[in-house]
Design a protein around this motif. Structure first.
Motif, PDB file in Angstrom:
ATOM      1  N   UNK A 275      50.256  45.993  18.239  1.00  0.00           N
ATOM      2  CA  UNK A 275      49.390  44.983  17.646  1.00  0.00           C
ATOM      3  C   UNK A 275      47.934  45.389  17.603  1.00  0.00           C
ATOM      4  N   UNK A 276      47.457  46.035  18.663  1.00  0.00           N
ATOM      5  CA  UNK A 276      46.052  46.449  18.747  1.00  0.00           C
ATOM      6  C   UNK A 276      45.970  47.961  18.540  1.00  0.00           C
ATOM      7  N   UNK A 277      46.210  48.373  17.312  1.00  0.00           N
ATOM      8  CA  UNK A 277      46.246  49.802  17.003  1.00  0.00           C
ATOM      9  C   UNK A 277      44.912  50.485  17.237  1.00  0.00           C
ATOM     10  N   UNK A 278      43.802  49.750  17.039  1.00  0.00           N
ATOM     11  CA  UNK A 278      42.491  50.375  17.151  1.00  0.00           C
ATOM     12  C   UNK A 278      42.118  50.726  18.581  1.00  0.00           C
ATOM     13  N   UNK A 279      42.845  50.169  19.577  1.00  0.00           N
ATOM     14  CA  UNK A 279      42.538  50.475  20.968  1.00  0.00           C
ATOM     15  C   UNK A 279      43.780  50.965  21.717  1.00  0.00           C
ATOM     16  N   UNK A 280      44.775  51.403  20.993  1.00  0.00           N
ATOM     17  CA  UNK A 280      46.023  51.874  21.603  1.00  0.00           C
ATOM     18  C   UNK A 280      46.224  53.358  21.354  1.00  0.00           C
ATOM     19  N   UNK A 281      47.043  53.969  22.199  1.00  0.00           N
ATOM     20  CA  UNK A 281      47.468  55.347  21.980  1.00  0.00           C
ATOM     21  C   UNK A 281      48.688  55.304  21.076  1.00  0.00           C
ATOM     22  N   UNK A 282      48.518  55.769  19.854  1.00  0.00           N
ATOM     23  CA  UNK A 282      49.579  55.682  18.873  1.00  0.00           C
ATOM     24  C   UNK A 282      50.592  56.807  19.079  1.00  0.00           C
ATOM     25  N   UNK A 283      51.778  56.592  18.584  1.00  0.00           N
ATOM     26  CA  UNK A 283      52.828  57.583  18.715  1.00  0.00           C
ATOM     27  C   UNK A 283      54.077  56.971  19.306  1.00  0.00           C
ATOM     28  N   UNK A 284      55.082  57.792  19.480  1.00  0.00           N
ATOM     29  CA  UNK A 284      56.353  57.323  20.023  1.00  0.00           C
ATOM     30  C   UNK A 284      56.315  57.306  21.555  1.00  0.00           C
ATOM     31  N   UNK A 285      57.075  56.385  22.138  1.00  0.00           N
ATOM     32  CA  UNK A 285      57.103  56.194  23.590  1.00  0.00           C
ATOM     33  C   UNK A 285      58.523  56.439  24.111  1.00  0.00           C
ATOM     34  N   UNK A 286      58.657  57.010  25.310  1.00  0.00           N
ATOM     35  CA  UNK A 286      59.990  57.327  25.858  1.00  0.00           C
ATOM     36  C   UNK A 286      60.670  56.109  26.480  1.00  0.00           C
ATOM     37  N   UNK A 287      60.953  55.114  25.674  1.00  0.00           N
ATOM     38  CA  UNK A 287      61.557  53.874  26.163  1.00  0.00           C
ATOM     39  C   UNK A 287      63.067  54.064  26.263  1.00  0.00           C
ATOM     40  N   UNK A 288      63.636  53.904  27.461  1.00  0.00           N
ATOM     41  CA  UNK A 288      65.093  54.025  27.597  1.00  0.00           C
ATOM     42  C   UNK A 288      65.783  52.818  26.970  1.00  0.00           C
ATOM     43  N   UNK A 289      67.093  52.856  26.816  1.00  0.00           N
ATOM     44  CA  UNK A 289      67.806  51.765  26.128  1.00  0.00           C
ATOM     45  C   UNK A 289      67.596  50.384  26.745  1.00  0.00           C
ATOM     46  N   UNK A 290      67.551  50.298  28.059  1.00  0.00           N
ATOM     47  CA  UNK A 290      67.359  49.008  28.725  1.00  0.00           C
ATOM     48  C   UNK A 290      66.214  49.111  29.724  1.00  0.00           C
ATOM     49  N   UNK A 291      64.992  49.150  29.251  1.00  0.00           N
ATOM     50  CA  UNK A 291      63.854  49.363  30.150  1.00  0.00           C
ATOM     51  C   UNK A 291      63.582  48.138  31.019  1.00  0.00           C
ATOM     52  N   UNK A 292      63.091  48.341  32.234  1.00  0.00           N
ATOM     53  CA  UNK A 292      62.687  47.197  33.052  1.00  0.00           C
ATOM     54  C   UNK A 292      61.404  46.589  32.492  1.00  0.00           C
ATOM     55  N   UNK A 293      61.433  45.304  32.203  1.00  0.00           N
ATOM     56  CA  UNK A 293      60.282  44.598  31.649  1.00  0.00           C
ATOM     57  C   UNK A 293      59.875  43.507  32.630  1.00  0.00           C
ATOM     58  N   UNK A 294      58.603  43.405  32.901  1.00  0.00           N
ATOM     59  CA  UNK A 294      58.109  42.415  33.853  1.00  0.00           C
ATOM     60  C   UNK A 294      58.569  41.005  33.467  1.00  0.00           C
ATOM     61  N   UNK A 295      59.271  40.360  34.368  1.00  0.00           N
ATOM     62  CA  UNK A 295      59.743  39.004  34.130  1.00  0.00           C
ATOM     63  C   UNK A 295      60.977  38.923  33.257  1.00  0.00           C
ATOM     64  N   UNK A 296      61.415  40.036  32.684  1.00  0.00           N
ATOM     65  CA  UNK A 296      62.566  40.026  31.801  1.00  0.00           C
ATOM     66  C   UNK A 296      62.148  39.920  30.341  1.00  0.00           C
TER      67      UNK A 296
ATOM     68  N   UNK B 146      62.835  37.870  28.122  1.00  0.00           N
ATOM     69  CA  UNK B 146      62.544  36.519  27.627  1.00  0.00           C
ATOM     70  C   UNK B 146      61.395  35.870  28.380  1.00  0.00           C
ATOM     71  N   UNK B 147      60.642  36.629  29.123  1.00  0.00           N
ATOM     72  CA  UNK B 147      59.549  36.094  29.930  1.00  0.00           C
ATOM     73  C   UNK B 147      58.423  35.554  29.060  1.00  0.00           C
ATOM     74  N   UNK B 148      57.769  34.461  29.483  1.00  0.00           N
ATOM     75  CA  UNK B 148      56.587  33.977  28.765  1.00  0.00           C
ATOM     76  C   UNK B 148      55.320  34.686  29.227  1.00  0.00           C
ATOM     77  N   UNK B 149      55.448  35.612  30.155  1.00  0.00           N
ATOM     78  CA  UNK B 149      54.289  36.293  30.717  1.00  0.00           C
ATOM     79  C   UNK B 149      53.896  37.550  29.964  1.00  0.00           C
ATOM     80  N   UNK B 150      53.308  38.508  30.692  1.00  0.00           N
ATOM     81  CA  UNK B 150      52.727  39.689  30.053  1.00  0.00           C
ATOM     82  C   UNK B 150      53.760  40.731  29.635  1.00  0.00           C
ATOM     83  N   UNK B 151      54.950  40.670  30.180  1.00  0.00           N
ATOM     84  CA  UNK B 151      56.042  41.584  29.810  1.00  0.00           C
ATOM     85  C   UNK B 151      55.589  43.052  29.811  1.00  0.00           C
ATOM     86  N   UNK B 152      54.958  43.454  30.921  1.00  0.00           N
ATOM     87  CA  UNK B 152      54.560  44.848  31.052  1.00  0.00           C
ATOM     88  C   UNK B 152      55.787  45.750  31.187  1.00  0.00           C
ATOM     89  N   UNK B 153      55.675  46.940  30.649  1.00  0.00           N
ATOM     90  CA  UNK B 153      56.711  47.963  30.804  1.00  0.00           C
ATOM     91  C   UNK B 153      56.013  49.273  31.148  1.00  0.00           C
TER      92      UNK B 153
END
Length: 322
Positions: free
Chosen positions: A110-131, A133-140
């Protein structure tokens, strides 16, 4: 300019009995993923002279320390925002290690102008903060253990088979290179999240935390101080904490009566302190979830209050200019 007003989940608001949900949680974690949270003992997170690894126990106190801490809350307790489970989900900010050959996938940011663009090594089922469906920050948080790089995303979700996130940041864990000034990251302060987590492997297995920790405050200033790179407020009150503000537990605080693991955490706070990294609940200390934490013992950290800390002297505070 993005003003990132984060809301930390009060995942530690109620202590849950350590053994109550362990079988259920253990079933949620594959054996491979459990093993993948162990960092190589021969590697350090950032070089020894990185700000996260700086001993600040002898640095001078900021002249406005008491006034700033009154605005955060002198009587409010330190709150461990991590543990085993909360509401049936892992409590804290999870992370995972992947091999260097983990396939990279595109992420719509969403914030391309302040992000590191490119592909990320996200595994098939990554651990996400809160899950997912979390209403929170969902950090990975993902660590490439072979190339020793840290990939961090926030608000991570999958829509129509495509990964989306608000921000993406990539850090070389062997380098002191910082993000550009005024850039956010997956954290409001523009800092990496992983280095500031309380981790089970350090506390219980290595019996030492050799770096600063991460915490949140409810109201911050529209400014940042090194090593932060970004702000998260519209308030210009000089007696509010800017992003990157560092506090330490006073040397005079007696920690002898705490359980062993909690003494290790508090010893870290005396030597390395903790850094304001996001807006959220006051004095919420970040950590990674683990089924082996003892929530009841972690709860003893609430015996520490805002009045037990002091602010490290701040110089060159950068005020937001727009």
């Amino acid at each position: 300019m993005r003003v990132r007003i984060g809301i930390a989940l009060a995942s530690g608001a109620f202590l849950i009995g350590f053994g109550l949900f362990v079988p259920k949680y253990a079933a949620l974690r594959a054996e491979g993923q459990q093993e993948s949270t162990a960092l190589p003992k021969t590697r350090t997170v950032f070089p020894p002279d990185n700000p996260w690894n700086e001993d600040i126990s002898k640095l001078p106190t900021d002249p406005n320390s008491d006034a700033i801490l009154r605005n955060v809350g002198m009587e409010k307790p330190l709150h461990p925002d991590f543990g085993t489970l909360y509401a049936g989900k892992p409590m804290g900010i999870p992370y995972i290690l992947v091999a260097g050959n983990q396939p990279r996938v595109p992420v719509e940011l969403g914030y391309k102008d302040e992000s590191d663009l490119g592909d990320y090594p996200i595994p098939p089922n990554p651990p996400i903060e809160g899950g997912a469906d979390s209403p929170g920050d969902k950090h990975c948080l993902i660590i490439d253990r072979d190339h020793w790089k840290l990939y961090e995303l926030d608000e991570l979700r999958k829509e129509g088979g495509v990964w989306h996130a608000d921000s993406g940041a990539i850090f070389d864990l062997g380098s002191n290179v910082m993000r550009p000034a005024s850039w956010t990251s997956a954290d409001a302060a523009g800092l990496p999240i992983f280095p500031g987590l309380v981790r089970y492997d350090e506390v219980v297995e290595r019996k030492s935390i050799p770096h600063a920790l991460r915490f949140t405050v409810r109201k911050s200033r529209r400014a940042y101080v090194y090593p932060a790179r970004h702000w998260a407020s519209r308030n210009v009150d000089p007696l509010l904490p800017p992003m990157g503000m560092r506090v330490r537990l006073k040397a005079s605080v007696d920690i002898a009566g705490f359980p062993q693991n909690e003494r290790i955490i508090l010893t870290c706070l005396k030597k390395y302190g903790m850094i304001v990294a996001d807006n959220g609940a006051d004095w919420f200390l970040s950590g990674a979830p683990d089924v082996r934490w003892n929530n009841e013992e972690l709860g003893t950290l609430k015996r520490i209050h805002g009045s037990d800390f002091e602010v490290i002297r701040m110089t060159n505070v950068v005020a937001a200019d727009k």
